[in-house]
Design an enzyme around this catalytic site. Structure first.
Site, mmCIF file in Angstrom:
data_model
loop_
_atom_site.group_PDB
_atom_site.id
_atom_site.type_symbol
_atom_site.label_atom_id
_atom_site.label_comp_id
_atom_site.label_asym_id
_atom_site.label_seq_id
_atom_site.Cartn_x
_atom_site.Cartn_y
_atom_site.Cartn_z
ATOM 1 N N CYS A 101 9.112 -7.333 0.834
ATOM 2 C CA CYS A 101 7.885 -6.945 0.982
ATOM 3 C C CYS A 101 7.383 -8.052 1.592
ATOM 4 C CB CYS A 101 7.353 -7.648 -0.716
ATOM 5 S SG CYS A 101 5.918 -7.429 -1.085
ATOM 6 N N GLY A 102 6.290 -7.722 2.524
ATOM 7 C CA GLY A 102 5.821 -8.421 3.979
ATOM 8 C C GLY A 102 4.421 -9.242 3.040
ATOM 9 N N ASN A 103 3.802 -8.763 2.308
ATOM 10 C CA ASN A 103 2.424 -9.170 1.716
ATOM 11 C C ASN A 103 3.055 -10.392 0.626
ATOM 12 O OD1 ASN A 103 0.726 -8.025 3.380
ATOM 13 N ND2 ASN A 103 0.771 -5.873 1.471
ATOM 14 N N ASN A 110 9.059 4.069 1.140
ATOM 15 C CA ASN A 110 7.456 3.650 0.839
ATOM 16 C C ASN A 110 7.594 4.832 2.383
ATOM 17 O OD1 ASN A 110 8.139 1.535 -0.796
ATOM 18 N ND2 ASN A 110 10.122 0.957 0.996
ATOM 19 N N HIS A 150 11.112 3.226 4.846
ATOM 20 C CA HIS A 150 10.206 2.829 4.959
ATOM 21 C C HIS A 150 10.384 4.878 6.632
ATOM 22 C CE1 HIS A 150 7.594 0.006 3.988
ATOM 23 N NE2 HIS A 150 8.833 -0.699 4.472
ATOM 24 N N ASN A 174 9.686 -4.166 -8.128
ATOM 25 C CA ASN A 174 8.502 -3.407 -8.911
ATOM 26 C C ASN A 174 7.930 -3.077 -9.523
ATOM 27 O OD1 ASN A 174 8.586 -2.161 -4.935
ATOM 28 N ND2 ASN A 174 10.006 -1.308 -5.698
ATOM 29 N N ASN A 206 -2.610 -6.435 -2.630
ATOM 30 C CA ASN A 206 -1.366 -5.816 -2.736
ATOM 31 C C ASN A 206 -1.149 -6.727 -3.219
ATOM 32 O OD1 ASN A 206 2.002 -5.434 -0.598
ATOM 33 N ND2 ASN A 206 0.926 -4.422 -3.108
ATOM 34 N N GLN A 208 4.403 -5.995 -7.446
ATOM 35 C CA GLN A 208 5.597 -6.476 -7.077
ATOM 36 C C GLN A 208 4.721 -7.906 -8.267
ATOM 37 O OE1 GLN A 208 4.123 -5.025 -3.977
ATOM 38 N NE2 GLN A 208 5.759 -3.137 -4.529
ATOM 39 N N CYS A 239 0.353 -3.068 2.252
ATOM 40 C CA CYS A 239 1.669 -2.752 2.380
ATOM 41 C C CYS A 239 2.802 -3.661 3.344
ATOM 42 C CB CYS A 239 2.706 -1.392 1.592
ATOM 43 S SG CYS A 239 4.233 -1.843 2.123
ATOM 44 N N GLY A 240 2.896 -4.831 3.948
ATOM 45 C CA GLY A 240 2.690 -5.569 4.682
ATOM 46 C C GLY A 240 4.064 -4.996 5.792
ATOM 47 N N GLU A 247 4.630 3.670 -1.857
ATOM 48 C CA GLU A 247 5.038 2.508 -2.054
ATOM 49 C C GLU A 247 6.156 2.895 -3.265
ATOM 50 O OE1 GLU A 247 4.784 -1.645 -2.124
ATOM 51 O OE2 GLU A 247 3.223 -1.263 -1.164
ATOM 52 N N GLY A 256 5.247 -2.143 5.410
ATOM 53 C CA GLY A 256 4.857 -0.315 5.651
ATOM 54 C C GLY A 256 3.596 -0.707 6.893
ATOM 55 N N ASN A 316 13.637 -3.166 3.823
ATOM 56 C CA ASN A 316 12.987 -1.463 2.690
ATOM 57 C C ASN A 316 13.265 -0.456 3.150
ATOM 58 O OD1 ASN A 316 10.801 -2.228 3.425
ATOM 59 N ND2 ASN A 316 10.037 -3.193 0.796
#
Length: 282
Positions: free
Chosen positions: A75-77, A193, A162, A66, A13, A46, A220-221, A211, A223, A160
Site C-alpha cells: 500500500c503506497g499511501n 486493483n 493492477h 483490507n 486513502n 486498510q 491509491c498509491g 481497490e 495505483g 500487488n
C-alpha cells in the site's frame, strides 16, 4: 481490553494504524471487518500493523489488511503513513532513510518532513505469471472482456496486482460497473486493483481506482505507480509524472525498466482513539 489506534490518511486513502511493536497482532478477519465498518466501527480502507521486523536488514515490519479483512501485499499511501507514524513515535528523524519490511518485501523510505515521505516502490513487474495475470505472453496491452465490452488494459504488479485502463472521461457512468468487474475478473486469480486513468499531458495524469477488498477509494498509491509505469512503458509519459486522484496529488518518478520507481506524497494524522467493542479485541 481497549485497542488503541491512530487514524491516518494519505490524500484521502485512510488507515487505522496499530502499534504492535511490543505485542503481536491478534485480530481475525471478522474483527477487522467490524473495525472497518464506517457506521458501527472506525472505518478505513486498510488496517496497518507496525511490528518488529522479520528481516534483520529492516527496521520494522508493517502488515496490511483490507476493509473486508483480506490481507494486502502493499500500500503506497500506507507506507508513507507508517513512516510519519514512526517519526511521531520517535523512531525516525526528518532526513532519515530507512528500510522497512512490507508483506511483499523490503521498501526504502525517506522522511522529507514530518508528514512528507518519498518511497522506493521497487521495480514494476510486467511478467504475467508474477502479477499474477492469465496471459500467454507478456504485452503492453491486453484485451479483457468485461460486461459485454472489450477493454484494453495494462497489467503490472507493484507488490500487488493492477489493471490500468486509459479512458477519456473519468466520470463516464459505465466505469461504476466496469471497476468491480475488472477487479474480480477471472484472469486475475488473486483479483486486482483497477485504475482508470486519463492522460492530461506527458507529465500529468488523472486517476480513479477500484481497490480489491476496499472498493472505490479516494486515493491509491500503488495505483498511481502502476498507471505511471504502464504509460511510461508505452512512451505516453516521461520520467516524472504528477498523478491527481480524488483525494490529492502524488509525484511518481521512474527511469524505466530495470529501475526502481519512487513515489512522493503526504501523510496526515486524523485522531487517536480506542476501540471498545470487546468482541473485536482479544
Amino acid at each position: 481490553m481497549a485497542l488503541h489506534f491512530t487514524k491516518m490518511h494519505g490524500i484521502g486513502n485512510d488507515f487505522v494504524m496499530l502499534d504492535c511493536r511490543q505485542q503481536p497482532f491478534a485480530l481475525d478477519e471478522a474483527q477487522i471487518r467490524a473495525i472497518a465498518d464506517r457506521h458501527a466501527g472506525v472505518g478505513f480502507d486498510q488496517l496497518i500493523s507496525i511490528e518488529p521486523p522479520r528481516d534483520p536488514s529492516c527496521a520494522f515490519y508493517y502488515g496490511i489488511w483490507n476493509a473486508d479483512g483480506s490481507p494486502s501485499g502493499q500500500c503506497g499511501n500506507g507506507v508513507r503513513c507508517v513512516a510519519a507514524w514512526l517519526h511521531r513515535a520517535g523512531e525516525l528523524s526528518i532526513g532519515d532513510t530507512v528500510r522497512l519490511e512490507s508483506p511483499s518485501g523490503p521498501v526504502t523510505v525517506r522522511l522529507l518532513g514530518p508528514c512528507e515521505v518519498t518511497v522506493d516502490m521497487g521495480v514494476p513487474v510486467f511478467e504475467p505469471a508474477r502479477i499474477p495475470f492469465q496471459a500467454e505472453t507478456e504485452a503492453e496491452r491486453y484485451p479483457l472482456l468485461v460486461n459485454g465490452h472489450t477493454l484494453e488494459i495494462g497489467a503490472v504488479s507493484m507488490g500487488n496486482p493492477h489493471a490500468v485502463v486509459v479512458v477519456p472521461d473519468l466520470q463516464a457512468p459505465e466505469l461504476a460497473a466496469h471497476g468491480p468487474a475488472v477487479t474480480s475478473h477471472a484472469r486475475f486469480p488473486q483479483h486486482t486493483n483497477t485504475g482508470f486513468v486519463q492522460v492530461v499531458s506527458r507529465d500529468q495524469l488523472r486517476l480513479r481506482v477500484h481497490e480489491r477488498g476496499a472498493g472505490w477509494t479516494r486515493a491509491c498509491g500503488t495505483g498511481a505507480c502502476a498507471a505511471m509505469a504502464v504509460l511510461h512503458r508505452r512512451g505516453v509519459v516521461g520520467e516524472r509524472v504528477r498523478v491527481a486522484l480524488p483525494g490529492g496529488e502524488l509525484t511518481i518518478d521512474w527511469a524505466g525498466p530495470g529501475h526502481t520507481l519512487w513515489m512522493t506524497g503526504p501523510a496526515a494524522f486524523v485522531f487517536e482513539g480506542e476501540w471498545l467493542d470487546s468482541s473485536a479485541v482479544r
